[in-house]
Write a protein that holds these residues in place. Sequence first.
Motif, short mmCIF file in Angstrom:
data_model
loop_
_atom_site.label_atom_id
_atom_site.label_comp_id
_atom_site.label_asym_id
_atom_site.label_seq_id
_atom_site.Cartn_x
_atom_site.Cartn_y
_atom_site.Cartn_z
N ALA A 141 3.93 8.12 -4.67
CA ALA A 141 4.19 9.17 -5.58
C ALA A 141 3.18 10.20 -5.23
CB ALA A 141 3.70 8.93 -6.96
N ALA A 142 1.97 9.95 -4.79
CA ALA A 142 0.81 10.89 -4.31
C ALA A 142 1.33 11.66 -3.32
CB ALA A 142 -0.54 10.29 -4.32
N ARG A 143 1.90 11.13 -2.23
CA ARG A 143 2.56 11.52 -0.95
C ARG A 143 3.78 12.42 -1.38
NH1 ARG A 143 4.53 7.41 1.63
NH2 ARG A 143 3.75 5.84 0.48
N LYS A 144 4.50 12.09 -1.97
CA LYS A 144 5.56 12.89 -2.57
C LYS A 144 5.07 14.22 -3.12
CE LYS A 144 9.99 12.77 -5.28
NZ LYS A 144 10.27 13.17 -6.41
N ALA A 145 4.04 14.22 -4.10
CA ALA A 145 3.85 15.38 -4.85
C ALA A 145 3.00 16.24 -3.73
CB ALA A 145 2.62 14.95 -5.83
N ALA A 146 2.27 15.70 -2.75
CA ALA A 146 1.70 16.45 -1.72
C ALA A 146 2.72 17.13 -0.82
CB ALA A 146 0.85 15.70 -0.78
N ASP A 147 3.79 16.45 -0.39
CA ASP A 147 4.76 17.03 0.34
C ASP A 147 5.59 18.06 -0.56
OD1 ASP A 147 4.58 15.14 2.30
OD2 ASP A 147 6.06 13.59 1.91
N ARG B 27 0.81 -1.25 -0.16
CA ARG B 27 -0.04 0.06 0.01
C ARG B 27 0.79 1.14 0.10
NH1 ARG B 27 -5.39 -1.60 1.50
NH2 ARG B 27 -5.66 0.26 2.58
N ALA B 28 1.83 1.16 0.71
CA ALA B 28 2.71 2.36 0.81
C ALA B 28 3.41 2.68 -0.52
CB ALA B 28 3.82 2.19 1.85
N ALA B 29 3.73 1.63 -1.24
CA ALA B 29 4.51 2.03 -2.57
C ALA B 29 3.25 2.54 -3.45
CB ALA B 29 5.03 0.69 -3.37
#
Length: 94
Positions: free
Chosen positions: A35-41, A29-31
């Motif tokens: 990409a979405a978490r990186k974009a939000a950060d 799930r983390a993988a």
Amino acid sequence: MGEEDLTPAQRSLRAKLAAHTSWANTSDRAARTAAARKAADERFARQVDPDGTLPPRERAERAANARKAYFTALALRSTRARRRRRTRRGEDSS
């Protein structure tokens, strides 16, 4: 049953079924969301330091606060929307 035969509620249920099925078949799930978490950060970092001049630690701390502010604002909007819905249905007791 074709697309045109589905009610909005049925389309919503079909979408939920697809999403739950997809997540049930996701082993990492983390993988999947990386990409979405990186974009939000990165979005929050750009918001607090558009010129990229802050030291990394300061940028990270400010970005964390911007993230918290964003989600707190979402929560506030959600409570207001729920209250409006209750009021329209005559359920508001506060």
